[in-house]
Motif scaffolding. Structure first.
Motif, PDB file in Angstrom:
ATOM      1  N   VAL A 178      21.597  49.443  67.224  1.00 17.04           N
ATOM      2  CA  VAL A 178      20.482  48.896  68.178  1.00 17.04           C
ATOM      3  C   VAL A 178      20.651  47.559  68.744  1.00 17.04           C
ATOM      4  O   VAL A 178      20.386  47.475  69.916  1.00 17.04           O
ATOM      5  CB  VAL A 178      19.211  48.624  67.236  1.00 17.04           C
ATOM      6  CG1 VAL A 178      18.143  47.897  67.743  1.00 17.04           C
ATOM      7  CG2 VAL A 178      18.686  49.863  66.315  1.00 17.04           C
ATOM      8  N   PRO A 181      24.141  48.766  71.425  1.00 14.16           N
ATOM      9  CA  PRO A 181      24.047  50.102  71.922  1.00 14.16           C
ATOM     10  C   PRO A 181      25.313  50.750  72.737  1.00 14.16           C
ATOM     11  O   PRO A 181      25.651  52.031  72.584  1.00 14.16           O
ATOM     12  CB  PRO A 181      22.637  50.418  72.696  1.00 14.16           C
ATOM     13  CG  PRO A 181      22.255  49.104  73.159  1.00 14.16           C
ATOM     14  CD  PRO A 181      23.057  48.131  72.290  1.00 14.16           C
ATOM     15  N   LYS A 199      17.910  50.395  73.270  1.00 18.15           N
ATOM     16  CA  LYS A 199      17.704  50.106  72.006  1.00 18.15           C
ATOM     17  C   LYS A 199      16.655  50.876  71.285  1.00 18.15           C
ATOM     18  O   LYS A 199      16.853  51.374  70.140  1.00 18.15           O
ATOM     19  CB  LYS A 199      17.399  48.464  71.788  1.00 18.15           C
ATOM     20  CG  LYS A 199      18.255  47.643  72.035  1.00 18.15           C
ATOM     21  CD  LYS A 199      18.068  46.062  71.972  1.00 18.15           C
ATOM     22  CE  LYS A 199      18.954  45.201  72.264  1.00 18.15           C
ATOM     23  NZ  LYS A 199      18.428  43.705  72.020  1.00 18.15           N
ATOM     24  N   SER A 295      13.835  39.848  71.637  1.00 20.14           N
ATOM     25  CA  SER A 295      15.355  39.981  71.066  1.00 20.14           C
ATOM     26  C   SER A 295      15.559  39.505  69.614  1.00 20.14           C
ATOM     27  O   SER A 295      16.130  39.912  68.769  1.00 20.14           O
ATOM     28  CB  SER A 295      16.483  39.948  71.982  1.00 20.14           C
ATOM     29  OG  SER A 295      17.532  39.727  71.455  1.00 20.14           O
TER      30      SER A 295
END
Length: 446
Positions: A178, A181, A199, A295
């Protein structure tokens, strides 16, 4: 050539039983607790807070709470029927396999989860959840069959520990997929939006890894565990009600076993709060904690889950040793007191650091309360070969408790906020502690 069955109490049989925790715990970590809640919440980032399903509009957290509660209600209804058949025919392993495979397919199906096809998507979620909990009905009932009383606390804790370790290993792989990637061949593009889509794609692939891990690693457990206590009976129409008859029989027997009856009442109350918190923790963290960026939120939530799992290994071991020294009930009382305090702490949590601290404390008491609650019930059982019926009663009590807990949580969340919903759960821990004090002292140190 006939395969020799492992004997009760043997290292091979105990390890094979515990290894199913290694296989199926990846569901609770990736699907129930971390990546799926993040993925599910991400679907609503541009569509506001409400979702339409089954003719109603509601918060997305309320929808998932309702589906979860409905699934547990189905497990509560089905488990007596299926355990009655398993006891009558003597093939509990076949039912354990069935639910395992339903759950595995459900996890793989989550790859196609979308708002455009919300109802079929929720069906896959339902399959994963009912597969996990349905298989546990039969898995837990094996404990007194494969382990002697003095082995049950430790092998129960070992099962949970293996589950935590195995699920963390897979989550680390999925976390790398994730967060990076491009390492796994996903096209990350040049814009932040394209990176976000990469993601999301990685999250969807992680659901497939969970289904495959669960099904493949469970094969060793299925190979070693005995089929069940065979009676040579065949299934007839009246057998479908055997499970409810057995539950009624267990209920009447509980009236003559005050210690077991009072313990089960306490378990019913505190378990509904524990399971509700575990099922909704990441949804709470996603909505109520002040993350600076998306994030940071994704990374922070997954790190928090990793902390919970790793600390839970220590919690399971420490609690097992504490129960050896102080007794199961006294240890459970202390663990419930910590849970009660955590409800108040969660209400005031705002920053990511506060969330990380809570994750560590939750891990410590989560591993302990799960392993000890299961082994305490097993050790309080009377001498009987009908272990599936007793554990079916245990599981039905747990599932009905979860239905009530999730329904209350959803109601409070819908009319106010998740903070008040979490805070309200302290009532269940308080009542659970009071009921645990009423459990008669053990006949011998546990």
């Amino acid at each position: 050539m006939t395969r020799t069955l492992a004997q009760k109490g043997s290292k091979k049989l105990l390890n094979a039983w515990a290894f199913y925790d290694w296989a199926n715990s990846v569901y609770t970590l990736t699907i129930a607790s971390s990546i799926f809640p993040i993925y599910y919440s991400a679907l609503f980032s541009s569509k506001g807070q409400l979702v339409s399903a089954f003719g109603f509009e509601m918060k997305q957290t309320v929808l998932i709470s309702i589906i979860t509660a409905f699934t547990f209600l189905m497990v509560a209804i089905l488990s007596p029927i299926l355990s009655g058949i398993a006891d009558y025919v003597g093939n509990k392993k076949s039912f354990m396999k069935f639910f395992c495979y339903v759950g595995g397919v459900g996890c793989i199906g989550l790859y196609w989860f979308s708002l455009e096809n919300i109802h079929i998507s929720l069906l896959f979620y339902f399959m994963g959840l009912i597969g996990y909990w349905g298989s546990l009905v039969f898995y837990n009932s094996y404990l007194p069959d494969i382990a002697y009383e003095d082995q049950q606390d430790r092998i129960s804790a070992k099962g949970f520990s293996l589950g935590y370790i195995g699920s963390v290993l897979l989550l680390l792989f999925n976390l790398a997929m994730v967060m990076k990637p491009e390492w796994f061949g996903f096209d990350i593009g040049t814009t932040e939006q394209e990176l976000g889509l990469s993601k999301i794609k990685a999250m969807k692939v992680s659901f497939i890894t969970v289904g495959l891990w669960w099904v493949l690693f469970s094969q060793y457990t299925f190979y070693v565990l005995p089929k069940g206590i065979s009676n040579g009976h065949k299934v007839t129409s009246r057998v479908f009600l055997n499970g409810f008859r057995e539950l009624r029989s267990v209920w009447w027997q509980l009236k003559q076993n005050v210690r077991l009856k009072r313990y089960l009442g306490a378990f019913f109350v505190f378990s509904m709060a524990v399971q509700t918190i575990m099922l909704m923790a990441v949804y709470f963290g996603e909505k109520e904690i002040a993350w600076t960026t998306d994030s940071e939120k994704t990374t922070g939530l997954i790190i928090s889950i990793l902390v919970i799992q790793l600390v839970a290994v220590i919690g399971a071991i420490v609690t097992s040793r504490a129960s050896d020294k102080y007794g199961n009930i006294k240890t459970l009382i202390v663990v419930n007191m910590i849970w009660l305090c955590l409800c108040f702490y969660a209400y005031f949590m705002i920053t990511p650091m506060q969330f990380y601290i809570a994750a560590g404390l939750v891990g410590l008491v989560m591993g302990g309360i799960q392993a000890l609650a299961r082994s305490t019930y097993s050790k309080f059982l009377p001498e009987t070969e009908d272990t599936t019926s007793y554990f079916s009663f245990y599981d039905v009590a747990e599932k009905i408790g979860i239905v009530i807990g999730m329904a209350i949580f959803a109601l409070v969340d819908q009319i106010s906020t998740m903070r008040y919903a979490i805070l309200f759960l302290f009532v269940f821990f308080l009542v659970g502690i009071i009921l645990l004090f009423r459990v008669p002292k053990e006949k011998a140190p546990l």
